[in-house]
Design an enzyme around this catalytic site. Structure first.
Site, short mmCIF file in Angstrom:
data_model
loop_
_atom_site.label_atom_id
_atom_site.label_comp_id
_atom_site.label_asym_id
_atom_site.label_seq_id
_atom_site.Cartn_x
_atom_site.Cartn_y
_atom_site.Cartn_z
N LYS A 124 -15.70 -40.22 -24.55
CA LYS A 124 -16.85 -39.86 -25.40
C LYS A 124 -17.58 -38.63 -24.84
O LYS A 124 -17.84 -37.68 -25.56
CB LYS A 124 -17.85 -41.03 -25.49
CG LYS A 124 -17.26 -42.30 -26.09
CD LYS A 124 -18.29 -43.41 -26.21
CE LYS A 124 -18.86 -43.90 -24.90
NZ LYS A 124 -17.89 -44.54 -23.99
N ARG A 133 -25.53 -49.02 -28.94
CA ARG A 133 -24.57 -49.79 -28.15
C ARG A 133 -24.58 -51.26 -28.50
O ARG A 133 -23.88 -52.04 -27.89
CB ARG A 133 -24.98 -49.66 -26.69
CG ARG A 133 -23.79 -49.50 -25.82
CD ARG A 133 -24.04 -48.43 -24.87
NE ARG A 133 -23.18 -48.45 -23.76
CZ ARG A 133 -22.82 -47.34 -23.16
NH1 ARG A 133 -23.20 -46.18 -23.63
NH2 ARG A 133 -22.08 -47.38 -22.10
N ARG A 147 -11.55 -41.39 -11.81
CA ARG A 147 -12.83 -40.68 -11.72
C ARG A 147 -13.62 -41.14 -10.49
O ARG A 147 -14.29 -40.34 -9.84
CB ARG A 147 -13.66 -40.90 -12.99
CG ARG A 147 -14.98 -40.13 -12.94
CD ARG A 147 -15.73 -40.14 -14.24
NE ARG A 147 -16.21 -41.47 -14.58
CZ ARG A 147 -16.79 -41.79 -15.73
NH1 ARG A 147 -16.94 -40.87 -16.66
NH2 ARG A 147 -17.20 -43.01 -15.97
N ARG A 150 -18.81 -42.02 -9.09
CA ARG A 150 -19.90 -42.57 -9.92
C ARG A 150 -20.11 -44.03 -9.56
O ARG A 150 -19.15 -44.80 -9.47
CB ARG A 150 -19.55 -42.40 -11.41
CG ARG A 150 -20.76 -42.45 -12.30
CD ARG A 150 -20.44 -42.08 -13.71
NE ARG A 150 -20.56 -43.24 -14.59
CZ ARG A 150 -20.46 -43.20 -15.90
NH1 ARG A 150 -20.20 -42.04 -16.49
NH2 ARG A 150 -20.59 -44.28 -16.63
N ARG A 201 -18.38 -53.58 -17.71
CA ARG A 201 -18.72 -52.63 -18.78
C ARG A 201 -17.81 -52.83 -19.99
O ARG A 201 -18.25 -52.74 -21.14
CB ARG A 201 -18.62 -51.19 -18.25
CG ARG A 201 -19.81 -50.82 -17.35
CD ARG A 201 -19.47 -49.68 -16.41
NE ARG A 201 -19.10 -48.45 -17.06
CZ ARG A 201 -18.38 -47.48 -16.47
NH1 ARG A 201 -17.98 -47.63 -15.21
NH2 ARG A 201 -18.09 -46.39 -17.13
P1 AP5 Z 1 -15.56 -39.67 -20.29
O1 AP5 Z 1 -15.49 -38.52 -21.22
O2 AP5 Z 1 -16.68 -39.73 -19.31
O3 AP5 Z 1 -15.50 -41.03 -21.12
P2 AP5 Z 1 -16.68 -41.88 -21.70
O4 AP5 Z 1 -16.15 -42.59 -22.89
O5 AP5 Z 1 -17.90 -41.02 -21.88
O6 AP5 Z 1 -16.85 -42.90 -20.49
P3 AP5 Z 1 -18.10 -43.30 -19.61
O7 AP5 Z 1 -17.56 -44.10 -18.49
O8 AP5 Z 1 -18.94 -42.12 -19.25
O9 AP5 Z 1 -18.85 -44.17 -20.68
P4 AP5 Z 1 -19.73 -45.37 -20.50
O10 AP5 Z 1 -19.92 -45.75 -21.92
O11 AP5 Z 1 -19.28 -46.45 -19.61
O12 AP5 Z 1 -20.96 -44.74 -19.72
P5 AP5 Z 1 -22.39 -44.22 -20.16
O13 AP5 Z 1 -22.69 -43.06 -19.31
O14 AP5 Z 1 -22.52 -44.09 -21.62
O15 AP5 Z 1 -14.15 -39.78 -19.55
C1 AP5 Z 1 -13.92 -40.73 -18.55
C2 AP5 Z 1 -12.89 -40.16 -17.55
O16 AP5 Z 1 -11.65 -39.97 -18.23
C3 AP5 Z 1 -13.29 -38.78 -17.01
O17 AP5 Z 1 -12.87 -38.68 -15.68
C4 AP5 Z 1 -12.51 -37.81 -17.91
O18 AP5 Z 1 -12.23 -36.60 -17.24
C5 AP5 Z 1 -11.25 -38.60 -18.19
N1 AP5 Z 1 -10.67 -38.29 -19.51
C6 AP5 Z 1 -11.34 -38.06 -20.68
N2 AP5 Z 1 -10.46 -37.83 -21.68
C7 AP5 Z 1 -9.22 -37.96 -21.14
C8 AP5 Z 1 -7.88 -37.84 -21.68
N3 AP5 Z 1 -7.67 -37.56 -22.97
N4 AP5 Z 1 -6.85 -38.04 -20.84
C9 AP5 Z 1 -7.05 -38.33 -19.52
N5 AP5 Z 1 -8.28 -38.44 -18.93
C10 AP5 Z 1 -9.36 -38.25 -19.76
O19 AP5 Z 1 -23.30 -45.48 -19.74
C11 AP5 Z 1 -23.47 -45.84 -18.38
C12 AP5 Z 1 -24.49 -46.98 -18.30
O20 AP5 Z 1 -25.77 -46.53 -18.78
C13 AP5 Z 1 -24.17 -48.23 -19.14
O21 AP5 Z 1 -23.28 -49.12 -18.49
C14 AP5 Z 1 -25.57 -48.83 -19.31
O22 AP5 Z 1 -25.99 -49.49 -18.15
C15 AP5 Z 1 -26.43 -47.58 -19.49
N6 AP5 Z 1 -26.55 -47.21 -20.90
C16 AP5 Z 1 -26.07 -46.07 -21.47
N7 AP5 Z 1 -26.35 -46.06 -22.79
C17 AP5 Z 1 -27.00 -47.21 -23.05
C18 AP5 Z 1 -27.53 -47.79 -24.23
N8 AP5 Z 1 -27.42 -47.17 -25.44
N9 AP5 Z 1 -28.14 -49.00 -24.14
C19 AP5 Z 1 -28.27 -49.63 -22.96
N10 AP5 Z 1 -27.76 -49.16 -21.80
C20 AP5 Z 1 -27.13 -47.95 -21.85
#
Ligand code: AP5
Length: 188
Positions: A13, A88, A127, A133, A144
């Protein structure tokens, strides 16, 4: 365009939001990035969010919704935005509808990036080795993914029922996924 990005942790994402936002010339709003910046800055918001984030749980809706309301009131989002990581759960989705209705605008699309468990686990473990992270440890990634399955996955049906859902295969090279997303969004 006003859109939300859905998909499990590691689906890509954040990676794809940055590319799509540049192409569409609109800002990305990542709730995860905002929380991480606040944790790093040791702000009150960061202190509220940290314990939930490090456990892989959702930060309480009250905190998250208020933060998104503030962000959506800023001038740079009047022409559109990509929301990465919000909503979410169904309550956040209803809150987003209210926020947008208060701003007198509508959501154009909910874009879901699809990637299976094994692939996202592999990406996030990789990652962890590179970025370190805090929530990329195997038990927290599992948590998660569980939270995604129980709280976030129902949003697919929510947006599909409203005719807003676009689903894109997130497996393959980053450029290939971007090309699929661009084609899907252009066809909207
Ligand atoms: P990346 O692009 O970072 O993927 P992502 O889907 O954004 O994954 P995240 O782990 O960042 O999402 P998340 O939903 O767990 O975390 P968030 O920050 O939202 O890619 C991931 C990896 O894969 C990278 O290394 C990238 O280079 C690699 N990659 C990408 N595309 C690829 C491909 N095609 N092929 C190979 N490799 C690839 O949330 C974190 C925390 O914040 C949550 O757990 C929660 O505690 C809190 N939080 C955030 N939003 C909310 C909300 N709305 N409500 C409540 N709590 C929240």
């Amino acid at each position: 365009m006003r859109a939300v990005l859905l998909g499990p942790p590691g689906a890509g994402k954040g990676t794809q939001a940055a590319r799509l936002a540049e192409r569409l010339n609109i800002p990305t709003i990542s709730t995860g990035d905002i929380f991480r910046a606040n944790v790093k800055g040791d702000t009150e918001l960061g202190r509220k969010a940290q314990e939930y984030m490090s456990a892989g749980a959702l930060v309480p809706d009250q905190v998250t919704n208020a933060m998104v309301r503030d962000r959506l009131a800023q001038d740079d989002v009047t022409q559109g935005f990509l929301l990465d990581g919000y909503p979410r759960n169904p309550d956040q989705a209803v809150e987003l509808d209210t926020l947008l209705s208060d701003l007198d605008v509508k959501l154009d699309a909910a874009i879901e990036i699809i990637a299976d468990f094994d692939e996202v686990m592999k990406r996030l473990i990789k990652r962890a080795e590179i970025d370190g992270r805090a929530d990329d440890t195997e038990p927290v990634i599992r948590k998660r993914l569980e939270v995604y399955a129980t709280s976030t996955a129902p949003l697919t049906a929510y947006y599909s029922g409203r005719g807003l859902l676009i689903q894109v295969d997130g497996i393959g090279a980053v450029d290939d996924v971007t090309a699929r997303l661009v084609a899907a969004v252009d066809g909207k």
